[in-house]
Design a protein around this motif. Sequence first.
Motif, mmCIF file in Angstrom:
data_model
loop_
_atom_site.group_PDB
_atom_site.id
_atom_site.type_symbol
_atom_site.label_atom_id
_atom_site.label_comp_id
_atom_site.label_asym_id
_atom_site.label_seq_id
_atom_site.Cartn_x
_atom_site.Cartn_y
_atom_site.Cartn_z
ATOM 1 N N GLY B 160 0.803 -1.227 0.000
ATOM 2 C CA GLY B 160 0.000 0.000 0.000
ATOM 3 C C GLY B 160 0.835 1.275 0.000
ATOM 4 O O GLY B 160 0.642 2.149 -0.857
ATOM 5 N N PRO B 161 1.763 1.417 0.943
ATOM 6 C CA PRO B 161 2.569 2.646 0.966
ATOM 7 C C PRO B 161 3.363 2.868 -0.318
ATOM 8 O O PRO B 161 3.601 4.004 -0.717
ATOM 9 C CB PRO B 161 3.512 2.432 2.161
ATOM 10 C CG PRO B 161 2.862 1.394 2.987
ATOM 11 C CD PRO B 161 2.094 0.523 2.051
ATOM 12 N N VAL B 162 3.755 1.780 -0.976
ATOM 13 C CA VAL B 162 4.528 1.917 -2.219
ATOM 14 C C VAL B 162 3.633 2.469 -3.324
ATOM 15 O O VAL B 162 3.979 3.438 -3.999
ATOM 16 C CB VAL B 162 5.126 0.549 -2.649
ATOM 17 C CG1 VAL B 162 5.852 0.683 -3.981
ATOM 18 C CG2 VAL B 162 6.059 0.017 -1.585
ATOM 19 N N VAL B 163 2.445 1.869 -3.499
ATOM 20 C CA VAL B 163 1.589 2.293 -4.623
ATOM 21 C C VAL B 163 0.919 3.639 -4.355
ATOM 22 O O VAL B 163 0.537 4.337 -5.283
ATOM 23 C CB VAL B 163 0.519 1.227 -4.960
ATOM 24 C CG1 VAL B 163 1.160 -0.004 -5.536
ATOM 25 C CG2 VAL B 163 -0.348 0.890 -3.764
ATOM 26 N N ARG B 164 0.775 3.995 -3.074
ATOM 27 C CA ARG B 164 0.189 5.314 -2.771
ATOM 28 C C ARG B 164 1.236 6.416 -2.819
ATOM 29 O O ARG B 164 0.901 7.600 -2.741
ATOM 30 C CB ARG B 164 -0.468 5.295 -1.378
ATOM 31 C CG ARG B 164 -1.753 4.500 -1.295
ATOM 32 C CD ARG B 164 -2.496 4.818 -0.003
ATOM 33 N NE ARG B 164 -1.683 4.618 1.178
ATOM 34 C CZ ARG B 164 -1.581 3.479 1.858
ATOM 35 N NH1 ARG B 164 -2.281 2.430 1.465
ATOM 36 N NH2 ARG B 164 -0.812 3.374 2.916
ATOM 37 N N GLY B 165 2.505 6.027 -2.898
ATOM 38 C CA GLY B 165 3.583 7.011 -2.943
ATOM 39 C C GLY B 165 3.903 7.595 -1.586
ATOM 40 O O GLY B 165 4.462 8.687 -1.501
ATOM 41 N N THR B 166 3.561 6.875 -0.524
ATOM 42 C CA THR B 166 3.787 7.394 0.829
ATOM 43 C C THR B 166 4.902 6.652 1.560
ATOM 44 O O THR B 166 5.129 6.902 2.742
ATOM 45 C CB THR B 166 2.494 7.282 1.673
ATOM 46 O OG1 THR B 166 2.073 5.906 1.686
ATOM 47 C CG2 THR B 166 1.384 8.126 1.087
ATOM 48 N N LEU B 167 5.584 5.756 0.856
ATOM 49 C CA LEU B 167 6.600 4.948 1.541
ATOM 50 C C LEU B 167 7.752 5.804 2.066
ATOM 51 O O LEU B 167 8.216 5.612 3.185
ATOM 52 C CB LEU B 167 7.137 3.862 0.602
ATOM 53 C CG LEU B 167 8.174 2.928 1.224
ATOM 54 C CD1 LEU B 167 7.552 2.098 2.339
ATOM 55 C CD2 LEU B 167 8.798 2.014 0.196
ATOM 56 N N GLU B 168 8.214 6.752 1.226
ATOM 57 C CA GLU B 168 9.355 7.584 1.630
ATOM 58 C C GLU B 168 9.013 8.351 2.912
ATOM 59 O O GLU B 168 9.831 8.449 3.828
ATOM 60 C CB GLU B 168 9.713 8.573 0.514
ATOM 61 C CG GLU B 168 9.989 7.928 -0.835
ATOM 62 C CD GLU B 168 11.276 7.141 -0.873
ATOM 63 O OE1 GLU B 168 12.252 7.588 -0.255
ATOM 64 O OE2 GLU B 168 11.298 6.070 -1.505
ATOM 65 N N ALA B 169 7.782 8.886 2.966
ATOM 66 C CA ALA B 169 7.360 9.629 4.156
ATOM 67 C C ALA B 169 7.293 8.710 5.361
ATOM 68 O O ALA B 169 7.709 9.074 6.461
ATOM 69 C CB ALA B 169 6.007 10.275 3.906
ATOM 70 N N ARG B 170 6.796 7.485 5.147
ATOM 71 C CA ARG B 170 6.694 6.528 6.257
ATOM 72 C C ARG B 170 8.075 6.159 6.784
ATOM 73 O O ARG B 170 8.295 6.091 7.988
ATOM 74 C CB ARG B 170 5.970 5.271 5.770
ATOM 75 C CG ARG B 170 5.834 4.208 6.837
ATOM 76 C CD ARG B 170 5.358 2.912 6.254
ATOM 77 N NE ARG B 170 3.913 2.805 6.310
ATOM 78 C CZ ARG B 170 3.262 1.643 6.383
ATOM 79 N NH1 ARG B 170 3.924 0.518 6.403
ATOM 80 N NH2 ARG B 170 1.962 1.616 6.441
ATOM 81 N N LEU B 171 9.020 5.946 5.848
ATOM 82 C CA LEU B 171 10.384 5.608 6.262
ATOM 83 C C LEU B 171 11.018 6.783 7.000
ATOM 84 O O LEU B 171 11.751 6.591 7.962
ATOM 85 C CB LEU B 171 11.227 5.213 5.047
ATOM 86 C CG LEU B 171 10.831 3.892 4.383
ATOM 87 C CD1 LEU B 171 11.630 3.669 3.115
ATOM 88 C CD2 LEU B 171 11.026 2.735 5.341
#
Lengths: 150, 176
Positions: B160-171
């Motif tokens: 989910g975070p990858v396809v929503r483009g939120t992974l970098e923010a989560r990391l």
Amino acid sequence: MKTLFLMQIGRQLFAVDKECVVGVGVRDDEKVKPVEENGRTYLPLPHGNRAIICDLPALVNGSEFSPTSKRGHYLIVAHEENLMALTMSGKGRIVMADVAGALPLPPAFTGKSRELIPGALINCSDLILLLDLHSLHAAAGETAPSVQVH
Amino acid sequence: MANEKQQATIRTFFLPMSLNDSPGNVFCLFGHNQVVEILGPRPIQHIPHSPVYLKGVIHYHERLLPVVSLDDLCNGKQVGGPERYRQLVVVRTGSVDPLTGEPLKAVVAANARVRIAKLSGEELATAFKQGEAPSSLRNSGILRSFFQRQADFVALCDLGPVVRGTLEARLGEQIH
């Protein structure tokens, strides 16, 4: 429908608005030597103009895949007050396309990649990425000095 | 009787992973309801300035889908470039596009052939023992849970975070 200039880089296709295209030049670094200034590389043009060189293959594939060949073609495009020389594999061609039907990038792509590629056109099995010249210019060098377009 | 047995098994997909810090075989597990299709090798259109784990996009049923390399996501590989994958697994991520509300799919690149296994409910309950994931997976931002199954390890991942483009923010949140 809009007239686009289609260019190939490796096996990938990119398109820019035809209205921005100033011309296409043969890339021969032996005859027309690029000039380095303030860490940026410029292509000398007639009438004392010069264009900042944007190595698109390096931008697309990562710098380690920059072509060793110094031959090919430059696509000279004007953006605002600046000229850019985009390296490309062939001569490129003019196409008509319905840009309203362009697909947006998936949300996974954010930031610079989304700014640089606002959308993609589908042509059978080919994907044509639309290039945003403003973002491309920013990638090539924000501090490139202005030149006069004659 | 045979029908009952067939209904009791669940088709699962084991995508082989190559983690730098794992001594054993690690697989990413997808359920049958997650996997849409397994595609053969095809050209992937690289998108400039994208994270190293996003290998590009492919055109799939009038949509552009992001191609994700779980190995690069976990290992933090720093070099990009054209790569060929043995299989491309189209998966439902369970996430929706925040703008359009459409379900988001992803394409997971596999360097080796995906294994398909039919597991019974009993096997799912007993054969999977909770394990400690390697740090590369723990820090990836996508790990849901990690199990040991016989000599192999199995990871459940949330794309989910990858396809929503939120992974970098989560990391970024995890680091700070």
